[in-house]
Design a protein around this motif. Structure first.
Motif, PDB file in Angstrom:
ATOM      1  N   ASP A 138       0.835  -1.213   0.000  1.00  0.00           N
ATOM      2  CA  ASP A 138       0.000   0.000   0.000  1.00  0.00           C
ATOM      3  C   ASP A 138       0.867   1.260   0.000  1.00  0.00           C
ATOM      4  O   ASP A 138       0.637   2.198  -0.757  1.00  0.00           O
ATOM      5  CB  ASP A 138      -0.887   0.045   1.253  1.00  0.00           C
ATOM      6  CG  ASP A 138      -1.923  -1.060   1.306  1.00  0.00           C
ATOM      7  OD1 ASP A 138      -2.347  -1.530   0.252  1.00  0.00           O
ATOM      8  OD2 ASP A 138      -2.298  -1.442   2.433  1.00  0.00           O
ATOM      9  N   LEU A 139       1.855   1.271   0.905  1.00  0.00           N
ATOM     10  CA  LEU A 139       2.692   2.462   1.077  1.00  0.00           C
ATOM     11  C   LEU A 139       3.507   2.733  -0.188  1.00  0.00           C
ATOM     12  O   LEU A 139       3.594   3.869  -0.653  1.00  0.00           O
ATOM     13  CB  LEU A 139       3.642   2.279   2.267  1.00  0.00           C
ATOM     14  CG  LEU A 139       2.998   2.104   3.646  1.00  0.00           C
ATOM     15  CD1 LEU A 139       4.065   1.746   4.678  1.00  0.00           C
ATOM     16  CD2 LEU A 139       2.268   3.367   4.067  1.00  0.00           C
ATOM     17  N   TYR A 193      -0.906  11.203   2.540  1.00  0.00           N
ATOM     18  CA  TYR A 193      -1.507   9.860   2.473  1.00  0.00           C
ATOM     19  C   TYR A 193      -2.220   9.600   3.789  1.00  0.00           C
ATOM     20  O   TYR A 193      -1.686   9.916   4.854  1.00  0.00           O
ATOM     21  CB  TYR A 193      -0.401   8.832   2.212  1.00  0.00           C
ATOM     22  CG  TYR A 193      -0.886   7.394   2.058  1.00  0.00           C
ATOM     23  CD1 TYR A 193      -1.792   7.035   1.064  1.00  0.00           C
ATOM     24  CD2 TYR A 193      -0.427   6.393   2.908  1.00  0.00           C
ATOM     25  CE1 TYR A 193      -2.224   5.719   0.920  1.00  0.00           C
ATOM     26  CE2 TYR A 193      -0.844   5.079   2.766  1.00  0.00           C
ATOM     27  CZ  TYR A 193      -1.747   4.744   1.775  1.00  0.00           C
ATOM     28  OH  TYR A 193      -2.165   3.444   1.638  1.00  0.00           O
ATOM     29  N   ARG A 194      -3.407   9.038   3.691  1.00  0.00           N
ATOM     30  CA  ARG A 194      -4.200   8.655   4.867  1.00  0.00           C
ATOM     31  C   ARG A 194      -4.333   9.802   5.865  1.00  0.00           C
ATOM     32  O   ARG A 194      -4.205   9.614   7.079  1.00  0.00           O
ATOM     33  CB  ARG A 194      -3.574   7.447   5.567  1.00  0.00           C
ATOM     34  CG  ARG A 194      -3.498   6.217   4.718  1.00  0.00           C
ATOM     35  CD  ARG A 194      -4.822   5.500   4.658  1.00  0.00           C
ATOM     36  NE  ARG A 194      -5.315   5.380   3.301  1.00  0.00           N
ATOM     37  CZ  ARG A 194      -6.370   4.653   2.951  1.00  0.00           C
ATOM     38  NH1 ARG A 194      -7.022   3.971   3.832  1.00  0.00           N
ATOM     39  NH2 ARG A 194      -6.769   4.633   1.708  1.00  0.00           N
ATOM     40  N   GLU A 203     -10.707   3.670   6.963  1.00  0.00           N
ATOM     41  CA  GLU A 203     -10.468   2.266   7.299  1.00  0.00           C
ATOM     42  C   GLU A 203     -11.375   1.338   6.504  1.00  0.00           C
ATOM     43  O   GLU A 203     -10.965   0.263   6.073  1.00  0.00           O
ATOM     44  CB  GLU A 203     -10.665   2.048   8.810  1.00  0.00           C
ATOM     45  CG  GLU A 203      -9.575   2.721   9.613  1.00  0.00           C
ATOM     46  CD  GLU A 203      -9.625   2.366  11.088  1.00  0.00           C
ATOM     47  OE1 GLU A 203     -10.428   1.500  11.469  1.00  0.00           O
ATOM     48  OE2 GLU A 203      -8.856   2.981  11.840  1.00  0.00           O
ATOM     49  N   ARG A 204     -12.598   1.777   6.289  1.00  0.00           N
ATOM     50  CA  ARG A 204     -13.502   0.960   5.495  1.00  0.00           C
ATOM     51  C   ARG A 204     -13.002   0.885   4.046  1.00  0.00           C
ATOM     52  O   ARG A 204     -13.018  -0.182   3.429  1.00  0.00           O
ATOM     53  CB  ARG A 204     -14.895   1.571   5.534  1.00  0.00           C
ATOM     54  CG  ARG A 204     -15.920   0.737   4.808  1.00  0.00           C
ATOM     55  CD  ARG A 204     -17.209   1.523   4.653  1.00  0.00           C
ATOM     56  NE  ARG A 204     -18.340   0.620   4.535  1.00  0.00           N
ATOM     57  CZ  ARG A 204     -19.576   1.033   4.291  1.00  0.00           C
ATOM     58  NH1 ARG A 204     -19.832   2.304   4.190  1.00  0.00           N
ATOM     59  NH2 ARG A 204     -20.561   0.166   4.174  1.00  0.00           N
ATOM     60  N   ALA A 205     -12.549   2.018   3.529  1.00  0.00           N
ATOM     61  CA  ALA A 205     -12.029   2.031   2.153  1.00  0.00           C
ATOM     62  C   ALA A 205     -10.807   1.132   2.045  1.00  0.00           C
ATOM     63  O   ALA A 205     -10.628   0.408   1.068  1.00  0.00           O
ATOM     64  CB  ALA A 205     -11.692   3.463   1.738  1.00  0.00           C
ATOM     65  N   ARG A 206      -9.972   1.158   3.072  1.00  0.00           N
ATOM     66  CA  ARG A 206      -8.781   0.304   3.098  1.00  0.00           C
ATOM     67  C   ARG A 206      -9.180  -1.180   3.105  1.00  0.00           C
ATOM     68  O   ARG A 206      -8.669  -1.976   2.321  1.00  0.00           O
ATOM     69  CB  ARG A 206      -7.957   0.619   4.354  1.00  0.00           C
ATOM     70  CG  ARG A 206      -6.776  -0.312   4.580  1.00  0.00           C
ATOM     71  CD  ARG A 206      -6.318  -0.231   6.030  1.00  0.00           C
ATOM     72  NE  ARG A 206      -7.313  -0.820   6.931  1.00  0.00           N
ATOM     73  CZ  ARG A 206      -7.340  -0.618   8.245  1.00  0.00           C
ATOM     74  NH1 ARG A 206      -6.455   0.167   8.822  1.00  0.00           N
ATOM     75  NH2 ARG A 206      -8.264  -1.199   8.994  1.00  0.00           N
ATOM     76  N   ALA A 231      -4.346  -0.152  -0.692  1.00  0.00           N
ATOM     77  CA  ALA A 231      -5.202   0.856  -0.064  1.00  0.00           C
ATOM     78  C   ALA A 231      -4.805   2.217  -0.603  1.00  0.00           C
ATOM     79  O   ALA A 231      -3.767   2.753  -0.255  1.00  0.00           O
ATOM     80  CB  ALA A 231      -5.042   0.813   1.451  1.00  0.00           C
ATOM     81  N   THR A 232      -5.619   2.754  -1.493  1.00  0.00           N
ATOM     82  CA  THR A 232      -5.306   4.036  -2.114  1.00  0.00           C
ATOM     83  C   THR A 232      -6.123   5.137  -1.456  1.00  0.00           C
ATOM     84  O   THR A 232      -7.203   4.884  -0.920  1.00  0.00           O
ATOM     85  CB  THR A 232      -5.638   3.997  -3.617  1.00  0.00           C
ATOM     86  OG1 THR A 232      -6.982   3.537  -3.773  1.00  0.00           O
ATOM     87  CG2 THR A 232      -4.717   3.047  -4.351  1.00  0.00           C
TER      88      THR A 232
END
Lengths: 438, 343
Positions: free
Chosen positions: A32-33, A222-223, B69-72, B82-83
């Motif tokens: 992901d990262l 990100y995030r 978190e749900r999207a992940r 996970a974008t």
């Protein structure tokens, strides 16, 4: 015909903000990262659908299933899926080595473009089964009869079921990296105050660089994280001075432990990527090269029986590289020395200032001498940003390349910069970059 | 079910009902299973309506946050990274309970349970980021006769906080049995091309399916439905276990259609930063556990021998998924997915 070797150029970089372990990237994988860092690079340089020569990446804390981590990450981006990729590893120097690998291939004309990258997640590091359980299970899988299988499995003892997290320490000495550095720092007489000052400068420089917009074209959020989570813009010497030492406290050789959570890097999550290419490729894509890769060296020290400090290999690699390029330490305009620990940077600088070290260990006529500390880690380094092991090299290369280019444009003079990264198992990698301007 | 915070009437005369939050699936399904409820599956048989109509009302939930978190978890379940740009399947599952709440109304002239998802189309005009706030509006429209009953569309609109339409999600459902047209098969096949399906995958379930050469195989374990339920919230019992599926007339649990469609979307590898259209048509159900063969057809310009890649990204990716035939039974197509990048 182009004559080879030709220049390998740094064209830009992108990373995601580095997070502390267990922070906003918890539950997020290495893939992901790395995908996020590559996605940002693709967007920044409009590489959608582009077939590059190669992507070289790696991770230190790596799941067995991630054998093609870089390729799998690249396949999750809008890059042409026919772009080859490979994984490499040299502990904390991993993404410096991926950059050197691509540089060599570009210089030799084997490829015209590439992305050097690296990633690590301490939050999602592999947890394995014990070697004994692994072998018992393999015996059970290989069993021909149910009876044999039951017999194999009956050997399992409760202790075999304990999960095994990544090893925190050198397998040959049993000491953690911090404990090793505590010994080296004590040997060089590195004071608590000097370490805290270096840590404070790292935070202040990184915060100032963010405030000045320096990272606007180097970092993609990100995030929900927009800046490195570990950055403490309001840190002070008082705050740093109030922290308890954590390394060296059990070592009889260290009379006064000095290494704290404030002057050591935290476990981190993050990823970085650097876009590289030949001059022709850069021209075709309308990109302005920032720097060229002049040279690179790696070195290793015999740390296992105490002949040298674990993280001192760069102290050997740098003089060798400078000599080969006819340069002195003071000929450099900028220094990026990875802050694994403040004590590592200070021990390395102390060694270069030491007549004894330079004569006896390096076999030189005299010391390399001191550096102008105002040229060291001028936009902060790992103490403030954090240190996701395999991502740090890419952060350093992109940062230094941009700085060299900026200063060359400002001063009208070619700028030279050094990157020095120490790595586990007594290794080190160093790189010499030089600014490129039109 | 969530509280209503107010109703209003739009300029077109359509009523709008504001819900304070996205309703929960279990509450809706529980309501649908209540024998006293107007939603009872037997109701349709008890009181067939000669000329049913759909209510002219929109259900709206404002300021719904796209949970990171749900999207992940959604991305990970589909096998993707996970974008920060959200998989459009997340928008679908975000709006789905709002649609269901609307469908659970007493003035909706058919039973909620037993609907068959025939087609789905999502048109996404701009990427959505995790953590973003969106408004969700759901409507039902276009009740049509069909060979096997009637079809209608559940339309969900995802809007940004400035009122722009980010995405439109059109789900076409079949109400089996009710109002089935006998003896007009040609019209029935035609009815499958509702007003929104132009450009979507061809709906030709009636013709014998000729399986292409597979490019991949999905081995779907028995818990596939439960895992998708965990990230989507859709706990429809026909997906969860063989036992709960049997209670509704299915011999085994079947995979959520939008699970297969979302996985095909992820595997198609389209650039989420660009406007896109995602068309899905469903045929035979995917039973669990089960194996689905898939074949992708990518015409985004990767055949470009120069590798300049300039035209990559335009065009689209198609995926067909099917169950292999066995014995004298031929292969059965389960779904067809097309993802088209626009502009």
């Amino acid at each position: 015909m182009t004559d080879f070797p030709r220049d390998a150029l740094i064209l830009g970089g992108n990373r995601i903000p580095f997070a502390r372990s267990g922070g906003p990237y918890a539950g997020i994988s290495n893939q992901d990262l790395l995908t996020a860092a590559l996605d940002g690079l693709v967007a920044r340089f409009s590489l959608q659908g582009e077939k590059l020569g190669e992507i070289a990446g790696g991770a230190v804390l790596k799941l067995a299933g991630d054998l093609n981590l870089t390729r799998e990450s690249a396949l999750g981006t809008p890059l042409d899926p026919r772009t080859p990729a490979l994984d490499m590893s040299r502990a904390c120097a991993t993404s410096l080595e991926t950059m050197v690998h691509l540089s060599n291939r570009i210089q030799l004309g084997q490829i015209d473009s590439g992305i050097a990258c690296g990633v690590d997640s301490a939050s999602d590091s592999p947890i394995e089964v014990t070697p004994r359980l692994r072998r018992i299970l393999h015996r059970a899988f290989a069993a021909k009869t149910a009876m044999q299988r039951v017999k194999a499995l009956s050997a399992i003892r409760p202790a075999d079921l304990t999960p095994v997290p990544p090893r925190n320490g050198e397998p040959r000495t049993g000491l953690s990296m911090g404990e090793h550095q505590a010994l080296t720092g004590a040997q060089w007489g590195i004071t608590r105050e000097a370490q805290d000052e270096l840590a404070l400068a790292s935070h202040q420089n990184l915060a100032a660089a963010y405030d000045a917009g320096f990272f606007d074209d180097l970092v993609t959020g990100y995030r929900g994280l927009a800046r490195d989570q570990n950055l403490r813009a309001d840190s002070t010497l008082e705050k740093l001075g109030s922290l308890k030492p954590v390394f060296g406290v059990k070592s009889p050789q260290v009379s006064e432990p000095t290494m704290t959570a404030g002057n050591s890097t935290p476990l981190s999550d993050g990823a970085s990527a650097v876009l590289m290419g030949s001059q022709e490729w850069a021209d075709e894509h309308g990109l302005t090269p920032l720097a060229r890769v002049v040279d690179a060296r790696s070195a290793a020290v015999d740390f296992a029986h105490g002949a040298e400090g674990l993280l001192m290999a760069p102290a050997y690699a740098v003089p060798e590289m400078l000599d080969d390029n006819g340069l002195t330490l003071q000929d450099l305009d900028l220094y990026e020395i990875h802050e694994a620990f403040a004590s590592t940077v200070l021990s390395t600088l102390a060694a270069w200032e030491s007549e004894e070290f330079c004569r006896e260990k390096l076999g030189r006529g005299g010391p390399l001498g001191a550096i102008d500390r105002s040229k060291l880690n001028v936009t902060g380094s790992s103490l403030a940003a954090g240190h996701p092991f395999a991502a740090t090299g890419g952060r350093l290369v992109a940062t230094l390349s941009k700085l060299l280019h900026q200063r060359a444009v400002e001063t009208g003079r070619v700028q030279r910069g050094l990157i020095s990264v120490c790595a586990a198992a007594g290794q080190g990698a160093v790189v010499l970059l030089e600014s490129v301007t039109d | 079910m969530s509280a209503v915070t107010g109703t209003g009437t739009s300029q077109t005369g359509e009523r709008i009902k504001d819900l304070s939050e996205v309703p929960s699936f279990p509450a809706i399904y529980a309501a649908a299973l209540d024998p006293r409820s107007a939603l009872d599956p037997r109701r349709a048989r008890r009181a067939p309506q000669a000329d049913p109509t759909l209510p002219s009302i929109a259900y709206r939930v404002r300021k719904v946050r796209i949970d990171a978190e749900r999207a992940r978890d959604f991305d990970h379940l589909m096998g993707g990274p996970a974008t920060d740009l959200v998989h459009p399947g997340v928008l679908h599952v975000l709006a789905f309970p709002v649609s269901l709440a609307l469908l659970a109304r007493r003035d909706v002239p058919f039973a909620l349970l037993g609907l068959v998802h025939l087609r789905n189309q999502i048109l996404q005009h701009r990427p959505v980021r995790v953590g973003e706030l969106v408004d969700v509006e759901c409507r039902v429209r276009d009740l049509q006769p069909h060979r096997k009953g009637r079809t209608f569309e559940a339309v969900s609109t995802i809007l940004g906080q400035d009122g722009e339409i980010i995405a439109t999600d059109v789900s076409t459902y079949l109400i089996t049995g009710e109002g089935a047209e006998s003896g007009s098969a040609s019209a029935a096949d035609g009815s499958a091309s509702g007003s929104t399906s132009s450009g979507g995958p061809e709906h030709s379930a009636r013709r014998a399916f000729e399986a292409p050469r597979p490019t991949g195989r999905w081995k779907l374990p028995a818990d596939t439905g439960r895992r998708y339920a965990a990230v989507s919230g859709d706990v429809n019992p026909i997906h969860l276990s063989a036992l709960s599926a049997k209670a509704f007339g299915f011999p085994r649990a079947i995979a959520h259609g939008m699970y297969t469609a979302s996985r095909a979307f992820t595997e198609s590898g389209v650039d989420l930063s660009r406007p896109l259209r995602w068309d899905v048509s469903f045929d035979a159900p995917v039973t669990l556990p089960g194996t689905v063969l898939v074949a992708y057809d990518d015409d985004r310009g990767s055949g470009d021998p120069q590798g300049s890649g300039d035209d990559r990204g335009s065009g689209g990716v198609r995926c067909v998924g099917w169950r292999a035939g066995s014995g004298d039974k031929g292969p059965r197509r389960c779904f067809e997915v097309a993802v088209t990048t626009l502009g």
